[in-house]
Design an enzyme around this catalytic site. Structure first.
Site, PDB file in Angstrom:
ATOM      1  N   HIS A  39       2.626  -7.029  -7.546  1.00  0.00           N
ATOM      2  CA  HIS A  39       2.533  -6.536  -6.169  1.00  0.00           C
ATOM      3  C   HIS A  39       1.288  -7.043  -5.467  1.00  0.00           C
ATOM      4  O   HIS A  39       1.239  -7.152  -4.253  1.00  0.00           O
ATOM      5  CB  HIS A  39       2.475  -5.005  -6.153  1.00  0.00           C
ATOM      6  CG  HIS A  39       3.734  -4.352  -6.568  1.00  0.00           C
ATOM      7  ND1 HIS A  39       4.943  -4.670  -5.997  1.00  0.00           N
ATOM      8  CD2 HIS A  39       3.982  -3.417  -7.509  1.00  0.00           C
ATOM      9  CE1 HIS A  39       5.879  -3.939  -6.564  1.00  0.00           C
ATOM     10  NE2 HIS A  39       5.336  -3.187  -7.490  1.00  0.00           N
TER      11      HIS A  39
ATOM     12  N   THR B  38      -0.752   2.870   0.484  1.00  0.00           N
ATOM     13  CA  THR B  38       0.191   2.054   1.261  1.00  0.00           C
ATOM     14  C   THR B  38       1.331   1.547   0.381  1.00  0.00           C
ATOM     15  O   THR B  38       2.131   0.721   0.811  1.00  0.00           O
ATOM     16  CB  THR B  38      -0.524   0.869   1.936  1.00  0.00           C
ATOM     17  OG1 THR B  38      -1.002  -0.010   0.913  1.00  0.00           O
ATOM     18  CG2 THR B  38      -1.681   1.339   2.803  1.00  0.00           C
TER      19      THR B  38
ATOM     20  N   HIS C 255      -8.112  -4.700  -4.544  1.00  0.00           N
ATOM     21  CA  HIS C 255      -6.950  -5.580  -4.485  1.00  0.00           C
ATOM     22  C   HIS C 255      -6.774  -6.101  -3.062  1.00  0.00           C
ATOM     23  O   HIS C 255      -7.510  -5.694  -2.161  1.00  0.00           O
ATOM     24  CB  HIS C 255      -5.696  -4.828  -4.957  1.00  0.00           C
ATOM     25  CG  HIS C 255      -5.386  -3.666  -4.083  1.00  0.00           C
ATOM     26  ND1 HIS C 255      -5.804  -2.383  -4.354  1.00  0.00           N
ATOM     27  CD2 HIS C 255      -4.732  -3.581  -2.890  1.00  0.00           C
ATOM     28  CE1 HIS C 255      -5.417  -1.576  -3.404  1.00  0.00           C
ATOM     29  NE2 HIS C 255      -4.759  -2.278  -2.485  1.00  0.00           N
TER      30      HIS C 255
ATOM     31  N   GLU D  26      -2.654  -5.185   6.369  1.00  0.00           N
ATOM     32  CA  GLU D  26      -1.818  -3.982   6.490  1.00  0.00           C
ATOM     33  C   GLU D  26      -2.158  -3.250   7.777  1.00  0.00           C
ATOM     34  O   GLU D  26      -1.281  -2.936   8.568  1.00  0.00           O
ATOM     35  CB  GLU D  26      -2.052  -3.071   5.277  1.00  0.00           C
ATOM     36  CG  GLU D  26      -1.565  -3.693   3.991  1.00  0.00           C
ATOM     37  CD  GLU D  26      -1.023  -2.658   3.025  1.00  0.00           C
ATOM     38  OE1 GLU D  26      -1.812  -1.844   2.523  1.00  0.00           O
ATOM     39  OE2 GLU D  26       0.202  -2.667   2.780  1.00  0.00           O
TER      40      GLU D  26
ATOM     41  N   HIS E 294      -4.064  -7.644   0.233  1.00  0.00           N
ATOM     42  CA  HIS E 294      -2.757  -7.756   0.888  1.00  0.00           C
ATOM     43  C   HIS E 294      -2.801  -9.013   1.733  1.00  0.00           C
ATOM     44  O   HIS E 294      -3.808  -9.278   2.392  1.00  0.00           O
ATOM     45  CB  HIS E 294      -2.491  -6.529   1.769  1.00  0.00           C
ATOM     46  CG  HIS E 294      -2.495  -5.239   1.003  1.00  0.00           C
ATOM     47  ND1 HIS E 294      -1.347  -4.694   0.453  1.00  0.00           N
ATOM     48  CD2 HIS E 294      -3.506  -4.396   0.674  1.00  0.00           C
ATOM     49  CE1 HIS E 294      -1.665  -3.565  -0.169  1.00  0.00           C
ATOM     50  NE2 HIS E 294      -2.962  -3.363  -0.049  1.00  0.00           N
TER      51      HIS E 294
ATOM     52  N   HIS F 185      -8.853  -4.006  -0.148  1.00  0.00           N
ATOM     53  CA  HIS F 185      -8.984  -2.559  -0.345  1.00  0.00           C
ATOM     54  C   HIS F 185      -9.792  -2.298  -1.610  1.00  0.00           C
ATOM     55  O   HIS F 185      -9.407  -2.752  -2.688  1.00  0.00           O
ATOM     56  CB  HIS F 185      -7.595  -1.914  -0.507  1.00  0.00           C
ATOM     57  CG  HIS F 185      -6.801  -1.898   0.760  1.00  0.00           C
ATOM     58  ND1 HIS F 185      -5.436  -1.751   0.784  1.00  0.00           N
ATOM     59  CD2 HIS F 185      -7.199  -2.013   2.058  1.00  0.00           C
ATOM     60  CE1 HIS F 185      -5.016  -1.770   2.045  1.00  0.00           C
ATOM     61  NE2 HIS F 185      -6.062  -1.936   2.836  1.00  0.00           N
TER      62      HIS F 185
HETATM   63 ZN    ZN Z   1      -3.912  -1.702  -0.750  1.00  0.00          ZN
END
Ligand code: ZN
Length: 366
Positions: free
Chosen positions: A100, A232, A126, A138, A128, A151
């Site tokens: 992910h 999220t 991590h 995000e 996005h 994040h």
């Molecule tokens: Zn995140």
């Protein structure tokens, strides 16, 4: 022969099912696994998350769009103070592709000591991201996405671990930063990005040397937005104190491309791992600062209030000015024309009057 074919078909079908299922079996905000991990989710089916994870249809979901004009300045918001973020020379950190996201595990010696009612301990960070064509942050600022977002996930020190904290109202604090494209390579991000090739396959991990994690965040931690939100990713627990820093972190185009193009989720490229902005449902977004945000914005987004400032004129502004000038010129030309016409007319009238022989009216005329 036919039976053999049928068995082979069943076998292939089973393999496909296993591959599909294993491609999405982990959440990213929360390190430790809960019962939710028995369920599978993916970014292509965000609408479907709430059928398995109730909280995903809650009223305090993340991410959100931050409307800078509506954020409320709160001078009482305490500044964030970090401790133990410099891991230079300390033990190696585990970098993982979990299917992910790209996740770096962090020691709980890293902590937020000021900014909240309790001390929050780090767990992991991590990212996005999107693709070259689709920016993948995000959170959005005035509906504009940034190329990527970081994040750094922390949990309240009053709980034993992140698993316990994740479902508690005051359980988590995430520090978020927008990542943009700059001219130079970001040597701090390179500490992580140079190891991407070692985690290209889903569920693979590698160790990277400790470094100063503070340098992954913006220089200015004083300007930020704060709101109450959620993970999220499923299970979408609404337990996160969100802090989104105003200053954008810059990486080079090449570095961003490495993030966008290096990792696999199953057989597919791991990209566009961002959730769409969720509704506020009456929540307030606080700001620690008043001045107009310095978050990099497309200049054409800025509407000039009075005269447009030199160097900030958009094509639309220039067109308006040109049309205005053309209108004034036309008006001037028309006025001159009318003036000339009147002059000619009055002159001819004068002449014609001279030629008229006065003739008094008679009764016959009535
Ligand atoms: Zn995140």
């Amino acid at each position: 022969m036919q039976l053999e074919l049928f068995v082979t078909f069943l076998f292939i079908q089973n393999q496909v099912l296993v591959a599909t299922a294993s491609s999405s079996s982990e959440e990213d905000e929360d390190d430790d696994k809960g019962s939710s991990h028995e369920h599978h989710w993916g970014y292509d089916d965000q609408e479907g998350w709430s059928s398995t994870f109730q909280d995903c249809r809650g009223q305090s979901q993340s991410p959100i769009d931050i409307e800078t004009g509506k954020a409320i300045y709160d001078p009482s918001l305490p500044h964030i103070e970090l401790e133990g973020f410099d891991l230079t020379g300390s033990s190696a950190l585990k970098l993982q592709n979990n299917g992910h996201t790209l996740k770096l595990s962090l020691p709980s010696t890293m902590r937020i000591v000021k900014g909240f009612d309790q001390v929050y301990l780090a767990s992991q960070l991590h990212f996005h991201w999107g693709t070259v064509a689709v920016p993948g942050s995000e959170h959005t600022i005035n509906n504009v996405h940034f190329p990527a977002e970081i994040h750094v996930v922390h949990y309240n020190s009053k709980y034993t671990n992140i698993s316990e904290a994740a479902s508690k109202r005051d359980g988590l604090a995430v520090l978020g930063g927008f990542i943009g494209i700059g001219l130079h390579e970001n040597e701090n991000y390179e500490k992580i990005l140079s190891a991407l090739k070692d985690v290209s396959i889903e569920a693979s991990d590698t160790d990277i040397p400790g470094f100063n994690v503070r340098h992954l965040l913006p220089n200015n931690l004083e300007k930020f937005y704060r709101y109450q939100g959620s993970l999220t990713t499923p299970p979408c627990f609404q337990t996160v104190h969100w802090t989104m820093f105003n200053e954008t972190i810059m990486v080079s185009r090449k570095q961003l491309a490495a993030l966008e193009d290096s990792l696999k989720a199953g057989h597919q490229l791991l990209s566009k791992n961002f959730r769409v902005a969720q509704l506020l449902h009456g929540r307030r977004v606080l700001a620690s600062f008043t001045s107009s945000p310095s978050v990099n914005k497309d200049l054409s987004e800025i509407k000039p209030t009075f005269a447009p400032i030199e160097g900030q004129m958009s094509r639309g502004d220039m067109l308006s000015i040109a049309l205005g000038a053309l209108f004034i010129l036309t008006l001037l030309a028309f006025s001159v024309y009318v003036y000339q016409q009147r002059k000619t007319y009055s002159r001819s009238k004068k002449h014609s009057r001279e030629n008229v022989i006065y003739k008094p009216a008679t009764k016959d005329d009535v």
